[in-house]
Scaffold this active site. Structure first.
Site, mmCIF file in Angstrom:
data_model
loop_
_atom_site.group_PDB
_atom_site.id
_atom_site.type_symbol
_atom_site.label_atom_id
_atom_site.label_comp_id
_atom_site.label_asym_id
_atom_site.label_seq_id
_atom_site.Cartn_x
_atom_site.Cartn_y
_atom_site.Cartn_z
ATOM 1 N N GLU A 121 0.839 -1.208 0.000
ATOM 2 C CA GLU A 121 0.000 0.000 0.000
ATOM 3 C C GLU A 121 0.871 1.254 0.000
ATOM 4 O O GLU A 121 0.585 2.231 -0.698
ATOM 5 C CB GLU A 121 -0.912 -0.006 1.230
ATOM 6 C CG GLU A 121 -1.963 -1.107 1.192
ATOM 7 C CD GLU A 121 -2.948 -1.028 2.356
ATOM 8 O OE1 GLU A 121 -2.722 -0.238 3.297
ATOM 9 O OE2 GLU A 121 -3.954 -1.766 2.326
ATOM 10 N N ARG A 137 14.712 -11.374 -3.204
ATOM 11 C CA ARG A 137 15.505 -12.243 -4.084
ATOM 12 C C ARG A 137 16.928 -12.340 -3.556
ATOM 13 O O ARG A 137 17.546 -13.389 -3.600
ATOM 14 C CB ARG A 137 15.525 -11.680 -5.519
ATOM 15 C CG ARG A 137 14.173 -11.669 -6.181
ATOM 16 C CD ARG A 137 14.291 -11.146 -7.591
ATOM 17 N NE ARG A 137 14.891 -12.111 -8.485
ATOM 18 C CZ ARG A 137 15.540 -11.776 -9.615
ATOM 19 N NH1 ARG A 137 15.699 -10.507 -9.950
ATOM 20 N NH2 ARG A 137 16.034 -12.701 -10.391
ATOM 21 N N ARG A 205 10.444 -17.661 -2.035
ATOM 22 C CA ARG A 205 9.604 -16.626 -1.414
ATOM 23 C C ARG A 205 8.120 -16.783 -1.751
ATOM 24 O O ARG A 205 7.271 -16.146 -1.117
ATOM 25 C CB ARG A 205 10.076 -15.225 -1.807
ATOM 26 C CG ARG A 205 9.842 -14.870 -3.268
ATOM 27 C CD ARG A 205 10.151 -13.418 -3.534
ATOM 28 N NE ARG A 205 10.207 -13.110 -4.949
ATOM 29 C CZ ARG A 205 10.428 -11.897 -5.415
ATOM 30 N NH1 ARG A 205 10.647 -10.894 -4.584
ATOM 31 N NH2 ARG A 205 10.468 -11.676 -6.714
ATOM 32 N N ASN A 221 8.939 14.432 0.541
ATOM 33 C CA ASN A 221 8.916 15.851 0.897
ATOM 34 C C ASN A 221 7.685 16.163 1.748
ATOM 35 O O ASN A 221 6.779 15.328 1.886
ATOM 36 C CB ASN A 221 9.028 16.724 -0.364
ATOM 37 C CG ASN A 221 7.834 16.586 -1.279
ATOM 38 O OD1 ASN A 221 6.687 16.744 -0.858
ATOM 39 N ND2 ASN A 221 8.089 16.296 -2.559
ATOM 40 N N HIS A 227 0.113 14.531 2.564
ATOM 41 C CA HIS A 227 -0.915 13.760 1.851
ATOM 42 C C HIS A 227 -0.987 12.337 2.408
ATOM 43 O O HIS A 227 -2.072 11.772 2.622
ATOM 44 C CB HIS A 227 -0.596 13.740 0.350
ATOM 45 C CG HIS A 227 -1.588 12.975 -0.476
ATOM 46 N ND1 HIS A 227 -2.924 13.317 -0.525
ATOM 47 C CD2 HIS A 227 -1.451 11.886 -1.264
ATOM 48 C CE1 HIS A 227 -3.562 12.457 -1.323
ATOM 49 N NE2 HIS A 227 -2.695 11.591 -1.779
ATOM 50 N N ARG A 232 -3.325 7.894 5.163
ATOM 51 C CA ARG A 232 -2.922 6.641 5.807
ATOM 52 C C ARG A 232 -2.933 6.673 7.332
ATOM 53 O O ARG A 232 -2.869 5.608 7.963
ATOM 54 C CB ARG A 232 -1.530 6.238 5.319
ATOM 55 C CG ARG A 232 -1.426 6.096 3.803
ATOM 56 C CD ARG A 232 -2.388 5.082 3.245
ATOM 57 N NE ARG A 232 -2.128 4.805 1.835
ATOM 58 C CZ ARG A 232 -2.723 3.837 1.140
ATOM 59 N NH1 ARG A 232 -3.631 3.073 1.709
ATOM 60 N NH2 ARG A 232 -2.450 3.654 -0.133
HETATM 61 C C1 LIG Z 1 -8.434 3.611 2.318
HETATM 62 C C2 LIG Z 1 -7.775 3.325 0.995
HETATM 63 C C3 LIG Z 1 -8.244 2.296 0.193
HETATM 64 C C4 LIG Z 1 -7.622 2.029 -1.048
HETATM 65 N N1 LIG Z 1 -8.089 1.001 -1.826
HETATM 66 C C5 LIG Z 1 -7.495 0.726 -3.020
HETATM 67 C C6 LIG Z 1 -7.953 -0.347 -3.864
HETATM 68 O O1 LIG Z 1 -8.881 -1.043 -3.530
HETATM 69 N N2 LIG Z 1 -7.294 -0.588 -5.021
HETATM 70 C C7 LIG Z 1 -6.239 0.195 -5.437
HETATM 71 O O2 LIG Z 1 -5.707 -0.049 -6.507
HETATM 72 N N3 LIG Z 1 -5.790 1.204 -4.673
HETATM 73 C C8 LIG Z 1 -6.386 1.488 -3.478
HETATM 74 N N4 LIG Z 1 -5.909 2.510 -2.703
HETATM 75 C C9 LIG Z 1 -4.719 3.239 -3.161
HETATM 76 C C10 LIG Z 1 -5.073 4.604 -3.753
HETATM 77 O O3 LIG Z 1 -5.930 4.465 -4.870
HETATM 78 C C11 LIG Z 1 -3.793 5.331 -4.186
HETATM 79 O O4 LIG Z 1 -3.122 4.604 -5.186
HETATM 80 C C12 LIG Z 1 -2.823 5.549 -3.059
HETATM 81 O O5 LIG Z 1 -3.483 6.005 -1.901
HETATM 82 C C13 LIG Z 1 -1.765 6.591 -3.491
HETATM 83 O O6 LIG Z 1 -2.332 7.867 -3.418
HETATM 84 P P1 LIG Z 1 -2.293 8.917 -4.615
HETATM 85 O O7 LIG Z 1 -2.895 8.358 -5.848
HETATM 86 O O8 LIG Z 1 -2.917 10.160 -4.079
HETATM 87 O O9 LIG Z 1 -0.762 9.033 -5.006
HETATM 88 P P2 LIG Z 1 0.473 9.948 -4.532
HETATM 89 O O10 LIG Z 1 1.649 9.450 -5.239
HETATM 90 O O11 LIG Z 1 0.542 10.007 -3.038
HETATM 91 O O12 LIG Z 1 0.148 11.333 -5.198
HETATM 92 C C14 LIG Z 1 -0.273 12.501 -4.535
HETATM 93 C C15 LIG Z 1 -1.144 13.290 -5.516
HETATM 94 O O13 LIG Z 1 -0.375 13.689 -6.656
HETATM 95 C C16 LIG Z 1 -1.194 13.645 -7.821
HETATM 96 N N5 LIG Z 1 -0.659 12.652 -8.758
HETATM 97 C C17 LIG Z 1 0.253 11.679 -8.489
HETATM 98 N N6 LIG Z 1 0.535 10.968 -9.587
HETATM 99 C C18 LIG Z 1 -0.213 11.482 -10.573
HETATM 100 C C19 LIG Z 1 -0.398 11.159 -11.941
HETATM 101 N N7 LIG Z 1 0.257 10.153 -12.523
HETATM 102 N N8 LIG Z 1 -1.255 11.903 -12.667
HETATM 103 C C20 LIG Z 1 -1.932 12.921 -12.102
HETATM 104 N N9 LIG Z 1 -1.838 13.281 -10.804
HETATM 105 C C21 LIG Z 1 -0.982 12.570 -10.050
HETATM 106 C C22 LIG Z 1 -2.598 13.263 -7.354
HETATM 107 O O14 LIG Z 1 -3.335 14.438 -7.090
HETATM 108 C C23 LIG Z 1 -2.312 12.502 -6.087
HETATM 109 O O15 LIG Z 1 -3.400 12.434 -5.182
HETATM 110 C C24 LIG Z 1 -6.519 2.819 -1.476
HETATM 111 C C25 LIG Z 1 -6.070 3.866 -0.663
HETATM 112 C C26 LIG Z 1 -6.669 4.111 0.571
HETATM 113 C C27 LIG Z 1 -6.135 5.250 1.436
#
Ligand SMILES: Cc1cc2nc3c(=O)[nH]c(=O)nc-3n(C[C@H](O)[C@H](O)[C@H](O)COP(=O)(O)OP(=O)(O)OC[C@H]3O[C@@H](n4cnc5c(N)ncnc54)[C@H](O)[C@@H]3O)c2cc1C
Length: 277
Positions: A121, A137, A205, A221, A227, A232
């Site tokens: 996660e 590995r 593994r 950062n 965030h 989390r």
């Molecule tokens: C309670 C909970 C349940 C979840 N359940 C699932 C699940 O069932 N399946 C699953 O696959 N994931 C799940 N996730 C993971 C979630 O979807 C995100 O992948 C994860 O929390 C990372 O957060 P983020 O996407 O905000 O990425 P971060 O890397 O933390 O990015 C921060 C912010 O930067 C911006 N950003 C980053 N990358 C990009 C990009 N490529 N394009 C545009 N903007 C960008 C966005 O605004 C993003 O919110 C879950 C998360 C939580 C907290």
């Protein structure tokens, strides 16, 4: 700041942890002395040199991000927002969502006593992050440890099942590795030791569950850590990632109170005032 949990063992000697270990490894370091050469090049009437003699010291992350923010408007003269008003300055940044200046300051932690489900996660957070994770590995079964979830630790039957399971996994890992070394003896002997080890470990593994410990060194950062805390350390997060997230956020509160002071206890989670700066 740092937390080192106890390492437990089953009767058969399989090691496991019940809590995350969190170690703050690195904080920003700011060298303001070099700024004088830049500021002294402007008209003396602007009073920019005032900036380097501000009598109030800030924690390093706040100092760095304030400098970055004030560069945008060349706010270095006597009428600028002084360090004494840094709290108001950053409240404005947080409220208006101008989070890019928070990307200058990085903090690094070692986090252990977390399992593979937690790190799966964690590494989904991409923007502003750097990771190093134990290689399953390269590292063989001799350093294998497991993580017990709080609900298993709280119930004698679930705890018994957990201990039985990790003993079995550790044994099976060794059995698979031994069998592979036997049946692929000639092939393994012909390759560099490091490659041979990887070939065995990558198969062995497969029998390990999500409960396998997976230590991380992680840098992010301030904007990314905020965030992360929001997502989390929240009530809705799995306890496996929530516990280390709360511990990291508490450590960051001590290091940079103007950036992380808003995260207040919400039961066994944290809650902040600003969304996604
Ligand atoms: C309670 C909970 C349940 C979840 N359940 C699932 C699940 O069932 N399946 C699953 O696959 N994931 C799940 N996730 C993971 C979630 O979807 C995100 O992948 C994860 O929390 C990372 O957060 P983020 O996407 O905000 O990425 P971060 O890397 O933390 O990015 C921060 C912010 O930067 C911006 N950003 C980053 N990358 C990009 C990009 N490529 N394009 C545009 N903007 C960008 C966005 O605004 C993003 O919110 C879950 C998360 C939580 C907290």
């Amino acid at each position: 700041v740092n937390h080192h949990p106890q390492v437990h063992h089953t009767k058969n000697g399989t090691p496991y942890l019940r809590e995350p270990g969190v170690v703050l490894l690195s904080v920003p370091s700011v060298q303001l002395a070099g700024l004088s050469g830049f500021l002294s090049g402007f008209d003396a009437d602007l009073g920019f040199m005032d900036y380097v003699t501000d009598p109030v010291d800030l924690p390093s992350a706040e100092e760095l991000c304030k400098l970055a923010g004030q560069l945008c408007y060349l706010s270095f003269g006597p009428s600028r927002t002084k360090n004494a008003e840094a709290e108001k300055y950053f409240q404005n940044i947080l409220a208006s969502g101008h989070g890019s200046v928070l990307e200058h300051a990085n903090f690094t932690f070692l986090v252990y006593g977390i399992d593979r489900a937690c790190t799966h996660e964690w590494v989904r957070h991409r923007a502003g992050w750097a990771y190093s994770q134990v290689s399953q590995r390269y590292v063989d079964g001799s350093a294998l440890r497991f993580v017990e979830r709080p609900s298993f630790a709280a119930d004698p039957e679930l705890h018994r099942m957990f201990e039985e399971r990790i003993d079995r996994e550790a044994r099976e890992y060794d059995d698979i590795a031994a069998r592979l070394q036997e049946v692929r003896k000639e092939e393994l002997a012909a390759m560099p030791k490091r490659d041979a080890r990887k070939l065995v470990n990558q198969d062995a593994r497969s029998c390990l569950t999500n409960e396998t410990e997976a230590p991380l060194i992680v840098t992010a950062n301030v904007r990314a850590w905020r965030h992360f805390a929001e997502m989390r350390a929240a009530k809705s997060a799995d306890v496996g990632i929530r516990r280390p997230a709360v511990m990291v956020a508490q450590s960051l509160r001590e290091q940079a109170p103007l950036f992380f002071g808003e995260y207040e206890p919400d039961g066994d989670a944290l809650k902040g005032a600003h969304r996604k700066v």
